[in-house]
Scaffold this active site. Structure first.
Site, PDB file in Angstrom:
ATOM      1  N   ALA A  11       0.809  -1.223   0.000  1.00 34.55           N
ATOM      2  CA  ALA A  11       0.000   0.000   0.000  1.00 34.55           C
ATOM      3  C   ALA A  11       0.836   1.265   0.000  1.00 34.55           C
ATOM      4  O   ALA A  11       0.369   2.311  -0.438  1.00 34.55           O
ATOM      5  CB  ALA A  11      -0.938  -0.024   1.213  1.00 34.55           C
ATOM      6  N   ARG A  97      16.746 -15.231 -11.999  1.00 29.68           N
ATOM      7  CA  ARG A  97      15.289 -15.420 -12.064  1.00 29.68           C
ATOM      8  C   ARG A  97      14.794 -16.351 -10.949  1.00 29.68           C
ATOM      9  O   ARG A  97      13.767 -16.108 -10.336  1.00 29.68           O
ATOM     10  CB  ARG A  97      14.902 -15.985 -13.425  1.00 29.68           C
ATOM     11  CG  ARG A  97      13.466 -15.731 -13.787  1.00 29.68           C
ATOM     12  CD  ARG A  97      13.257 -16.107 -15.227  1.00 29.68           C
ATOM     13  NE  ARG A  97      13.558 -17.525 -15.409  1.00 29.68           N
ATOM     14  CZ  ARG A  97      12.642 -18.450 -15.645  1.00 29.68           C
ATOM     15  NH1 ARG A  97      11.393 -18.104 -15.768  1.00 29.68           N
ATOM     16  NH2 ARG A  97      12.980 -19.711 -15.792  1.00 29.68           N
ATOM     17  N   ASN A 130       4.848  -8.536  -9.709  1.00 30.47           N
ATOM     18  CA  ASN A 130       5.527  -9.431 -10.663  1.00 30.47           C
ATOM     19  C   ASN A 130       6.454 -10.443  -9.991  1.00 30.47           C
ATOM     20  O   ASN A 130       6.984 -10.151  -8.935  1.00 30.47           O
ATOM     21  CB  ASN A 130       6.344  -8.576 -11.638  1.00 30.47           C
ATOM     22  CG  ASN A 130       5.458  -7.977 -12.700  1.00 30.47           C
ATOM     23  OD1 ASN A 130       4.557  -8.636 -13.208  1.00 30.47           O
ATOM     24  ND2 ASN A 130       5.699  -6.711 -13.031  1.00 30.47           N
ATOM     25  N   ASP A 158      -1.640  -4.464 -20.122  1.00 31.74           N
ATOM     26  CA  ASP A 158      -1.212  -4.824 -21.479  1.00 31.74           C
ATOM     27  C   ASP A 158      -2.383  -4.636 -22.451  1.00 31.74           C
ATOM     28  O   ASP A 158      -2.215  -4.158 -23.574  1.00 31.74           O
ATOM     29  CB  ASP A 158      -0.739  -6.281 -21.510  1.00 31.74           C
ATOM     30  CG  ASP A 158       0.258  -6.564 -20.400  1.00 31.74           C
ATOM     31  OD1 ASP A 158       1.369  -6.046 -20.470  1.00 31.74           O
ATOM     32  OD2 ASP A 158      -0.101  -7.269 -19.440  1.00 31.74           O
ATOM     33  N   ARG A 161      -2.920  -1.005 -23.129  1.00 32.35           N
ATOM     34  CA  ARG A 161      -1.827  -0.532 -23.990  1.00 32.35           C
ATOM     35  C   ARG A 161      -2.097  -0.908 -25.442  1.00 32.35           C
ATOM     36  O   ARG A 161      -1.880  -0.105 -26.364  1.00 32.35           O
ATOM     37  CB  ARG A 161      -0.506  -1.162 -23.541  1.00 32.35           C
ATOM     38  CG  ARG A 161       0.036  -0.596 -22.239  1.00 32.35           C
ATOM     39  CD  ARG A 161       1.146  -1.466 -21.665  1.00 32.35           C
ATOM     40  NE  ARG A 161       1.807  -0.824 -20.542  1.00 32.35           N
ATOM     41  CZ  ARG A 161       2.590  -1.450 -19.680  1.00 32.35           C
ATOM     42  NH1 ARG A 161       2.812  -2.761 -19.804  1.00 32.35           N
ATOM     43  NH2 ARG A 161       3.164  -0.805 -18.689  1.00 32.35           N
ATOM     44  N   HIS A 186       2.321 -12.145 -18.440  1.00 36.55           N
ATOM     45  CA  HIS A 186       2.590 -10.702 -18.360  1.00 36.55           C
ATOM     46  C   HIS A 186       4.099 -10.513 -18.400  1.00 36.55           C
ATOM     47  O   HIS A 186       4.763 -10.348 -17.379  1.00 36.55           O
ATOM     48  CB  HIS A 186       1.999 -10.091 -17.074  1.00 36.55           C
ATOM     49  CG  HIS A 186       2.447  -8.662 -16.889  1.00 36.55           C
ATOM     50  ND1 HIS A 186       2.044  -7.653 -17.728  1.00 36.55           N
ATOM     51  CD2 HIS A 186       3.298  -8.086 -16.010  1.00 36.55           C
ATOM     52  CE1 HIS A 186       2.624  -6.516 -17.357  1.00 36.55           C
ATOM     53  NE2 HIS A 186       3.395  -6.760 -16.318  1.00 36.55           N
TER      54      HIS A 186
HETATM   55  N1  LIG Z   1       0.973  -6.800 -13.694  1.00 38.66           N
HETATM   56  C1  LIG Z   1       1.263  -5.603 -14.154  1.00 38.66           C
HETATM   57  O1  LIG Z   1       0.795  -5.197 -15.213  1.00 38.66           O
HETATM   58  C2  LIG Z   1       2.189  -4.688 -13.416  1.00 38.66           C
HETATM   59  C3  LIG Z   1       2.855  -5.113 -12.298  1.00 38.66           C
HETATM   60  N2  LIG Z   1       3.701  -4.267 -11.626  1.00 38.66           N
HETATM   61  C4  LIG Z   1       4.342  -4.802 -10.429  1.00 38.66           C
HETATM   62  O2  LIG Z   1       3.654  -4.318  -9.276  1.00 38.66           O
HETATM   63  C5  LIG Z   1       4.506  -4.395  -8.148  1.00 38.66           C
HETATM   64  C6  LIG Z   1       4.420  -3.125  -7.328  1.00 38.66           C
HETATM   65  O3  LIG Z   1       4.888  -2.026  -8.062  1.00 38.66           O
HETATM   66  P1  LIG Z   1       5.165  -0.608  -7.359  1.00 38.66           P
HETATM   67  O4  LIG Z   1       4.002  -0.183  -6.540  1.00 38.66           O
HETATM   68  O5  LIG Z   1       5.658   0.287  -8.415  1.00 38.66           O
HETATM   69  O6  LIG Z   1       6.378  -1.004  -6.396  1.00 38.66           O
HETATM   70  P2  LIG Z   1       6.954  -0.213  -5.152  1.00 38.66           P
HETATM   71  O7  LIG Z   1       8.324  -0.765  -4.930  1.00 38.66           O
HETATM   72  O8  LIG Z   1       6.756   1.251  -5.300  1.00 38.66           O
HETATM   73  O9  LIG Z   1       6.007  -0.694  -3.961  1.00 38.66           O
HETATM   74  C7  LIG Z   1       5.948  -2.001  -3.526  1.00 38.66           C
HETATM   75  C8  LIG Z   1       5.511  -1.967  -2.083  1.00 38.66           C
HETATM   76  O10 LIG Z   1       5.268  -3.308  -1.679  1.00 38.66           O
HETATM   77  C9  LIG Z   1       5.700  -3.434  -0.358  1.00 38.66           C
HETATM   78  N3  LIG Z   1       5.892  -4.836  -0.045  1.00 38.66           N
HETATM   79  C10 LIG Z   1       6.931  -5.644  -0.348  1.00 38.66           C
HETATM   80  N4  LIG Z   1       6.749  -6.868   0.149  1.00 38.66           N
HETATM   81  C11 LIG Z   1       5.553  -6.868   0.753  1.00 38.66           C
HETATM   82  C12 LIG Z   1       4.818  -7.828   1.474  1.00 38.66           C
HETATM   83  N5  LIG Z   1       5.306  -9.054   1.701  1.00 38.66           N
HETATM   84  N6  LIG Z   1       3.610  -7.487   1.986  1.00 38.66           N
HETATM   85  C13 LIG Z   1       3.132  -6.249   1.812  1.00 38.66           C
HETATM   86  N7  LIG Z   1       3.800  -5.266   1.148  1.00 38.66           N
HETATM   87  C14 LIG Z   1       4.982  -5.585   0.625  1.00 38.66           C
HETATM   88  C15 LIG Z   1       6.968  -2.585  -0.281  1.00 38.66           C
HETATM   89  O11 LIG Z   1       7.264  -2.206   1.058  1.00 38.66           O
HETATM   90  C16 LIG Z   1       6.557  -1.378  -1.128  1.00 38.66           C
HETATM   91  O12 LIG Z   1       5.969  -0.348  -0.361  1.00 38.66           O
HETATM   92  C17 LIG Z   1       5.899  -4.700  -8.719  1.00 38.66           C
HETATM   93  O13 LIG Z   1       6.121  -6.093  -8.572  1.00 38.66           O
HETATM   94  C18 LIG Z   1       5.754  -4.358 -10.186  1.00 38.66           C
HETATM   95  O14 LIG Z   1       6.678  -5.059 -10.966  1.00 38.66           O
HETATM   96  C19 LIG Z   1       3.888  -2.967 -12.016  1.00 38.66           C
HETATM   97  C20 LIG Z   1       3.239  -2.496 -13.136  1.00 38.66           C
HETATM   98  C21 LIG Z   1       2.375  -3.322 -13.939  1.00 38.66           C
HETATM   99  O1  LIG Z   2       8.228  -4.380 -15.185  1.00 32.17           O
HETATM  100  C1  LIG Z   2       7.543  -3.796 -14.306  1.00 32.17           C
HETATM  101  O2  LIG Z   2       7.801  -3.798 -13.082  1.00 32.17           O
HETATM  102  C2  LIG Z   2       6.351  -3.021 -14.749  1.00 32.17           C
HETATM  103  C3  LIG Z   2       5.380  -3.824 -15.504  1.00 32.17           C
HETATM  104  O3  LIG Z   2       5.119  -4.993 -15.249  1.00 32.17           O
HETATM  105  C4  LIG Z   2       4.688  -3.145 -16.596  1.00 32.17           C
HETATM  106  O4  LIG Z   2       4.778  -1.913 -16.716  1.00 32.17           O
HETATM  107  O5  LIG Z   2       4.045  -3.844 -17.391  1.00 32.17           O
END
Ligand SMILES: NC(=O)C1=CN([C@@H]2O[C@H](COP(=O)(O)OP(=O)(O)OC[C@H]3O[C@@H](n4cnc5c(N)ncnc54)[C@H](O)[C@@H]3O)[C@@H](O)[C@H]2O)C=CC1
Ligand SMILES: O=C([O-])CC(=O)C(=O)O
Length: 334
Positions: A11, A97, A130, A158, A161, A186
């Protein structure tokens, strides 16, 4: 109307910050449904999440009944009707990975178990963090007693987009476009497909052929520009913005849950759901498909023609999903 409890993990992260205020404003569940928000973070993120909770209070949202911040998964998911699993362990320099999958299994396994232990009996969970498809597979496997189809992973970003790229190329509005499909993972192996899409009711491929000098021109644009642009858009955003997609990811998460819960009105969208063998995708993999929802959850739309090129692309993405699943299995996690 009864309040809906929505738990958002991660959050305090950038997606969380772009998402929570829109949920509280009623943009996800509609203007009549009150919400209780539960913000789940790791201990290091709790203080920032508490700051977000203060700001949520300061918005005086009429639909927002309560906000709780916690670092305990069982407390965080207690009574949750909707769980949005955003927080994840990002890949850092030098990380293989397998390390990434193991680190995330250490998050999504326990969270799946906590959902099974304390969420509402009608819980639906969306995985955004991810590698989203495989994290959803891990969470669903750990959530004993919760039907696997209640878990999905996000490919809606996606999908949006792809719609936006097609609309821009054809110089039409995004609402003219229907029936785009994201198939697979994804990741950069995904297959954004317009074979059965329409533009203002007309096959998209015909509209492209008109603009691009015939079917060959349309095919070349699809293969050389559209597919790679959509599949690699996440990396493009990181390189241009200096940080990964946040507001667009939050927007997609909101639309994914809204359509799951309120229904798509017959329109198709894309979501990664647990395969029951549709389109030859091995059962149990969390794979992106064309889906609709009548409000009771996403169902795969069957019977679409993939064609030989589409089949090859879907197979390649499914092979990657199988690799990820096998890597997690090899760690003794599934
Ligand atoms: N599926 C999709 O299309 C997309 C997926 N993502 C993914 O979404 C995720 C989050 O992205 P952002 O918000 O930009 O990252 P961010 O790094 O800004 O925030 C992630 C947050 O999750 C928290 N966190 C980590 N482990 C946790 C746990 N066990 N329990 C609760 N909170 C936890 C962290 O403390 C941090 O505040 C990333 O894995 C990113 O790659 C991002 C964009 C698109
Ligand atoms: O690679 C990332 O963390 C962001 C992501 O999934 C996306 O923008 O589709």
């Amino acid at each position: 109307m009864d309040a809906t409890t929505v738990t958002v993990t991660g959050a305090a992260g950038q997606i969380g910050y772009a998402l929570l205020f829109r949920i509280a404003a009623g943009e996800m569940l509609g203007p009549d449904r009150p919400v209780n928000l539960r913000l789940l973070e790791i201990p290091d993120g709790v203080r920032a999440a508490e700051g977000t909770a203060l700001e949520l209070q300061d918005c005086a949202f009429p639909l927002l009944r309560s906000v709780e911040v916690t670092d305990d998964a069982r407390t965080g998911f207690a009574g949750a009707n909707i769980a949005m699993l955003v927080g994840a362990r990002p890949r850092t320099a030098g990380m293989e990975r397998g390390d990434l999958l193991a680190a995330n299994a250490g998050i999504f396994g326990p969270q799946g178990a906590a959902i099974a232990a304390s969420a509402a009996s009608d819980v639906r969970a969306l995985v955004v963090g991810n590698p989203a498809n495989t994290n959803a597979l891990i969470a669903a496997s750990a959530a004993e007693g919760v039907p696997a189809e209640r878990f999905s992973a996000m490919t809606r970003l996606d999908h949006e987009r792809a719609v936006a790229q097609l609309a821009a190329r054809l110089e039409v509005g995004v609402t003219d476009i229907e029936g785009v499909v994201i198939w697979g993972n994804h990741s950069a192996t995904q297959f954004p497909d317009i074979a059965s899409a329409t533009v203002a009711g007309r096959p998209a491929i015909d509209a492209l052929a008109d603009r691009l000098g015939g079917t060959d021109g349309a095919r070349a644009w699809l293969d050389d520009e559209f597919v790679p642009r959509v599949a690699k858009r996440g990396a493009e955003i990181i390189s241009v913005r200096g940080a990964s997609s946040a507001a667009s990811a939050a927007n997609a998460a909101l639309r994914h849950v809204r359509d799951d819960v309120l229904g798509t009105d017959g329109r198709r969208t894309s979501a990664a759901v647990v395969s029951r063998g549709e389109y030859g995708v091995p059962e149990g993999l969390v794979c992106s498909f064309p889906v609709t929802s009548d409000g009771s959850g996403y169902r795969v739309v069957t019977g679409l023609e993939l064609g030989e090129r589409g089949r090859t692309r879907l197979d390649a993405s499914v092979a990657e999903l199988i690799d990820e699943r096998d890597a997690v299995r090899a760690l003794g996690i599934l």
